[in-house]
Scaffold this motif. Structure first.
Motif, mmCIF file in Angstrom:
data_model
loop_
_atom_site.group_PDB
_atom_site.id
_atom_site.type_symbol
_atom_site.label_atom_id
_atom_site.label_comp_id
_atom_site.label_asym_id
_atom_site.label_seq_id
_atom_site.Cartn_x
_atom_site.Cartn_y
_atom_site.Cartn_z
ATOM 1 N N TYR A 1 0.793 -1.233 -0.303
ATOM 2 C CA TYR A 1 -0.102 0.574 0.252
ATOM 3 C C TYR A 1 0.750 1.234 -0.237
ATOM 4 C CZ TYR A 1 -3.744 -2.656 1.594
ATOM 5 O OH TYR A 1 -4.460 -3.743 1.359
ATOM 6 N N ALA A 2 1.355 1.000 0.882
ATOM 7 C CA ALA A 2 2.858 2.480 0.695
ATOM 8 C C ALA A 2 3.429 2.949 0.013
ATOM 9 C CB ALA A 2 4.037 2.009 2.106
ATOM 10 N N THR A 3 4.517 1.073 -1.072
ATOM 11 C CA THR A 3 5.070 1.211 -1.660
ATOM 12 C C THR A 3 4.741 2.210 -3.002
ATOM 13 O OG1 THR A 3 4.692 -0.655 -2.617
ATOM 14 C CG2 THR A 3 6.936 -0.002 -0.459
ATOM 15 N N GLY A 4 3.250 1.488 -3.501
ATOM 16 C CA GLY A 4 2.336 2.163 -3.910
ATOM 17 C C GLY A 4 2.007 3.707 -4.302
ATOM 18 N N TYR A 5 1.582 3.856 -2.941
ATOM 19 C CA TYR A 5 0.983 5.048 -3.072
ATOM 20 C C TYR A 5 2.089 5.981 -3.123
ATOM 21 C CZ TYR A 5 -1.395 8.855 -1.310
ATOM 22 O OH TYR A 5 -2.158 10.642 -0.459
ATOM 23 N N ALA A 6 3.690 5.535 -2.614
ATOM 24 C CA ALA A 6 4.869 6.674 -3.009
ATOM 25 C C ALA A 6 5.141 6.389 -4.731
ATOM 26 C CB ALA A 6 6.241 5.351 -2.311
ATOM 27 N N ALA A 7 4.821 5.286 -5.164
ATOM 28 C CA ALA A 7 4.937 5.873 -6.803
ATOM 29 C C ALA A 7 4.667 6.464 -7.368
ATOM 30 C CB ALA A 7 5.281 4.018 -7.414
ATOM 31 N N ALA A 8 2.717 6.387 -6.748
ATOM 32 C CA ALA A 8 1.604 7.918 -7.420
ATOM 33 C C ALA A 8 2.382 8.811 -6.685
ATOM 34 C CB ALA A 8 0.532 6.924 -6.614
ATOM 35 N N SER A 9 2.632 9.028 -6.007
ATOM 36 C CA SER A 9 2.901 9.919 -5.302
ATOM 37 C C SER A 9 4.307 11.495 -6.916
ATOM 38 C CB SER A 9 3.718 11.162 -3.783
ATOM 39 O OG SER A 9 2.490 10.137 -2.729
ATOM 40 N N ALA A 10 4.857 10.349 -6.842
ATOM 41 C CA ALA A 10 6.315 10.602 -7.763
ATOM 42 C C ALA A 10 6.604 10.756 -8.824
ATOM 43 C CB ALA A 10 7.340 9.216 -7.851
ATOM 44 N N PHE A 11 4.935 9.948 -9.313
ATOM 45 C CA PHE A 11 4.624 10.544 -10.767
ATOM 46 C C PHE A 11 3.929 11.831 -10.222
ATOM 47 C CE2 PHE A 11 4.820 5.173 -12.380
ATOM 48 C CZ PHE A 11 5.442 5.671 -13.129
ATOM 49 N N ALA A 12 2.398 11.597 -9.808
ATOM 50 C CA ALA A 12 2.162 13.141 -9.972
ATOM 51 C C ALA A 12 2.801 14.182 -9.679
ATOM 52 C CB ALA A 12 1.042 12.710 -8.856
ATOM 53 N N LYS A 13 4.035 14.073 -9.260
ATOM 54 C CA LYS A 13 5.001 15.468 -8.553
ATOM 55 C C LYS A 13 5.631 15.451 -10.429
ATOM 56 C CE LYS A 13 8.739 17.017 -5.245
ATOM 57 N NZ LYS A 13 9.594 16.374 -3.989
ATOM 58 N N SER A 14 6.509 14.232 -10.703
ATOM 59 C CA SER A 14 7.022 14.949 -12.095
ATOM 60 C C SER A 14 6.352 15.139 -12.934
ATOM 61 C CB SER A 14 7.503 13.992 -12.553
ATOM 62 O OG SER A 14 6.813 12.205 -12.990
ATOM 63 N N ILE A 15 4.304 14.965 -13.240
ATOM 64 C CA ILE A 15 3.976 15.449 -13.985
ATOM 65 C C ILE A 15 3.329 16.881 -13.542
ATOM 66 C CG2 ILE A 15 1.130 14.967 -14.852
ATOM 67 C CD1 ILE A 15 1.347 12.131 -14.135
ATOM 68 N N LEU A 16 3.067 17.215 -12.153
ATOM 69 C CA LEU A 16 2.801 18.781 -11.714
ATOM 70 C C LEU A 16 3.877 19.762 -12.141
ATOM 71 C CD1 LEU A 16 0.221 18.070 -8.520
ATOM 72 C CD2 LEU A 16 -0.718 18.196 -10.762
ATOM 73 N N ASN A 17 5.307 19.188 -11.967
ATOM 74 C CA ASN A 17 6.001 19.652 -12.539
ATOM 75 C C ASN A 17 6.564 19.823 -13.507
ATOM 76 O OD1 ASN A 17 6.437 20.654 -9.186
ATOM 77 N ND2 ASN A 17 7.845 18.851 -9.366
ATOM 78 N N LYS A 18 5.775 19.435 -14.430
ATOM 79 C CA LYS A 18 6.097 19.447 -16.007
ATOM 80 C C LYS A 18 7.223 18.708 -16.192
ATOM 81 C CE LYS A 18 2.498 22.471 -17.512
ATOM 82 N NZ LYS A 18 1.776 22.690 -16.090
ATOM 83 N N GLU A 19 7.941 18.095 -15.329
ATOM 84 C CA GLU A 19 9.072 17.466 -15.828
ATOM 85 C C GLU A 19 9.573 16.784 -17.083
ATOM 86 O OE1 GLU A 19 10.834 14.739 -12.827
ATOM 87 O OE2 GLU A 19 10.001 16.521 -11.016
ATOM 88 N N PRO A 20 10.098 17.248 -17.989
ATOM 89 C CA PRO A 20 10.478 16.693 -19.357
ATOM 90 C C PRO A 20 10.234 15.084 -19.723
ATOM 91 C CG PRO A 20 13.042 17.662 -18.596
ATOM 92 C CD PRO A 20 11.355 17.819 -17.658
ATOM 93 N N ASN A 21 9.370 14.549 -20.488
ATOM 94 C CA ASN A 21 8.903 13.594 -21.125
ATOM 95 C C ASN A 21 7.878 12.926 -19.484
ATOM 96 O OD1 ASN A 21 9.866 13.706 -23.438
ATOM 97 N ND2 ASN A 21 12.005 12.856 -22.697
ATOM 98 N N ALA A 22 7.316 13.595 -18.399
ATOM 99 C CA ALA A 22 6.493 12.876 -17.380
ATOM 100 C C ALA A 22 5.900 12.161 -17.875
ATOM 101 C CB ALA A 22 6.820 13.857 -16.197
#
Length: 598
Positions: free
Chosen positions: A526-547
């Motif tokens: 549950y925690a690792t899944g949430y952490a991976a999702a947080s990392a994806f959401a963060k890079s998408i919201l920060n408009k990182e290249p190719n996120a």
């Protein structure tokens, strides 16, 4: 006013139902395919004893795919029909018929893995080198072969399979005892009425605005667990012994390895998650302090944890408005993703509303050759908007992986499953918080996300830390009693919640009510899944290249590689603390917002 009477299935409008008739236009077609399946499936047994030959192995995979896809459609159709209205006896019978048949069907291919593993070393590897036709099955075969050191001979495997029911006893005993036999007495509810306390209604009492109600429910529940602590400790210890026995018999170094290695998850992913959270417990301590202040308490007790810091009046959100909110929130994922989302909304993926007899809850499900259907029980609440984006996250994940992957690689592991749904939820709540102008509503939303991180990440990793302690003690030959479990649980609560929290002695026995401890090393996901999702959401919201492209690449990967590798390719490396740190950053950011608002 709308009538409160539940509609019958036939009273729901067609556009609000999923289009299951696209799987089979009517039940007669289903019956016809079911009969065909019964004729075709036994042919799978004809390959037994011949899999050492590469050409035969290719043919087996082809025939198995054809038959499996048919079986899957038949199975999915009957189950979905039954879930629409569980009181419909015709569909109940259809479901029971295919369920019973699937058990028989499994026996037709039960020989495959043991036979591949019993072949002389190098047989399959040699065939893979020589035959191009085996190329599509390479990962599948390598995955089977790597289990070789952990699979026993035929006789021993049969013996273990025969004993599996007895070995599940600790879990069954815990389940019956806590759900059927234990009685928690009566408490007074908010209106001063006497009501029986149960495991089922405890969760609403512990959130009560009335502190006496919370306290009484808390004391009542744990008093009963305390009374049975020795029995429950024996049950848990027996369960841990079963996992350790299984690990030893299958030649693993530990129960943790037995649990993680089949999916190629490095043990460090587990231990690093615990270490990272331990290094950042000051954030949780700060949250406890802020919550204490917001609730205006002199002392913060364990039974004050779940009470919402702010109440807002219920708002009615129509389904079309929920879709609008969802599309606004998921905007950062780009046009292609949103077009698929829209296709799902308009294209008969979703069964929207509650009707008489409909199965409760929500899920996303389907087969390789069907739509990724979504069952909802939409109730016009803000929470339902979250459920919609969550389930559509699963469905779009399935849509992409079925489109891009072959039948054998279209499914994804549990480790990856919750990532897509949680990323959607993270994007939605981020959007709702940012655009909210009403102070009370903003506080409510901030608290909602904080609670989600507290319960999904901090709480589950505390569970994971406890689990590791119990298993390691047994591996060192140290038997544990109720007293040991209580002491460890108390120590963990003190460590996690920090100096502002009064850790009531009743909580010490809480370990005994967690059913997940009977599924070894499950909760950390549950925690690792949430952490991976947080990392994806963060890079998408920060408009990182190719996120977005990387994220969609993750969705398209299905089960074509091990979960850690699939995530790594998409830029999220679970072997490092970074994804979990992204979650903690978000938690701190929310705490800053909360402080500003008060």
């Amino acid at each position: 006013m709308e009538s409160k009477v539940l509609k019958k299935r036939e009273e729901i409008q067609e556009q609000d139902k999923w289009s299951i008739n696209e799987i089979y236009s009517n039940d007669e077609v289903w019956e016809k395919e079911y009969k065909e399946l019964q004729e075709e499936a036994p042919k799978l047994k004809e390959f037994e004893g011949k899999l050492g030959d590469g050409e035969t192995l290719i043919r087996y995979f082809e025939v198995n795919e054809k038959v499996s896809r048919k079986a899957e459609k038949i199975y999915v159709y009957a189950h979905l029909r039954c879930d629409e209205d569980t009181s419909n006896t015709k569909y109940q019978a259809m479901m029971n018929k295919i369920d019973a048949y699937m058990a028989e069907y499994a026996t037709y291919t039960a020989y495959v893995v043991p036979e591949i593993l019993s072949l002389p070393d190098g047989t399959i590897e040699k065939q893979m080198e020589e035959l191009k036709g085996l190329e599509p099955y390479k990962f599948l075969l390598e995955n089977i072969l790597k289990e070789k050191p952990h699979v026993l001979d035929k006789k021993e495997e049969e013996l273990l399979a025969a004993a599996s029911d007895c070995l599940d006893a600790p879990s069954s005993i815990h389940n019956i005892m806590t759900n059927a036999d234990m009685k928690f007495g009566n408490i007074k509810d908010e209106d001063g009425e006497e009501v029986e306390l149960t495991e089922g209604n405890y969760s609403s009492f512990i959130k009560s605005k009335d502190r006496e109600v919370r306290k009484e429910a808390f004391k009542g529940l744990f008093k009963e667990y305390k009374a049975f602590e020795n029995t429950l400790a024996t049950t848990l210890s027996s369960s841990i012994k079963v996992f350790n026995f299984g690990a030893r018999v299958r030649n693993y170094n530990s129960a943790l390895e037995a649990s993680l290695k089949p999916n190629d998850i490095p043990l460090e992913v587990y231990t690093n998650a615990i270490k990272t959270i331990d290094d950042n417990l000051s954030s949780l301590h700060r949250y406890v302090g802020l919550k204490k202040k917001l609730l205006g308490l002199d002392e913060m007790h364990m039974y004050d944890l779940y009470v919402p810091v702010i109440e807002i009046p219920k708002e009615r959100v129509e389904f079309d408005d929920a879709v609008k909110m969802a599309i606004e929130g998921l905007q950062p994922l780009g046009k292609e993703y949103l077009d698929i989302f829209q296709e799902g909304i308009n294209g008969g993926w979703i069964d929207k509303y509650i009707n008489k007899g409909k199965r409760g809850g929500a899920y996303s499900w389907g087969g390789y050759d069907t739509k990724p259907y979504v069952l909802l029980n939409y109730n016009y609440e803000l929470n339902d908007v979250s459920t919609l984006v969550h389930e559509m996250g699963h469905s779009i994940h399935s849509y992409y992986s079925r489109k891009e992957q072959s039948y054998y690689y279209a499914g994804y592991t549990l480790f990856c499953a919750e990532v897509a749904s949680t990323t959607n939820e993270a994007l939605l709540i981020h959007h709702l918080i940012n655009k909210e102008t009403d102070k009370k509503k903003k506080l409510y939303l901030i608290n909602q996300e904080l609670e989600q991180i507290r319960t999904t990440v901090f709480r589950q990793l505390m569970f994971a830390e406890f689990e590791l302690y119990t298993h390691e003690s047994f591996e060192k030959g140290i038997p544990l009693t109720a007293e040991d479990y209580n002491a460890k649980w108390h120590e963990l609560n003190v460590k996690y919640f920090g100096p502002e929290m009064v850790v009531d002695s009743e909580i010490d026995v809480e370990w005994s009510r967690i059913p997940h401890f009977y599924s070894d090393f499950y909760v950390y996901q549950y925690a690792t899944g949430y952490a991976a999702a947080s990392a994806f959401a963060k890079s998408i919201l920060n408009k990182e290249p190719n996120a977005v492209a990387k994220y969609v690449g993750f969705l398209k990967s299905g089960g074509s590689d091990y979960p850690i590798e699939i995530l790594k390719k998409a830029g999220v490396d679970m072997t490092t603390p970074k994804p979990l740190e992204a979650t903690i950053d978000r938690f701190n950011e929310l705490l800053d917002m909360l402080e500003k608002e008060i």
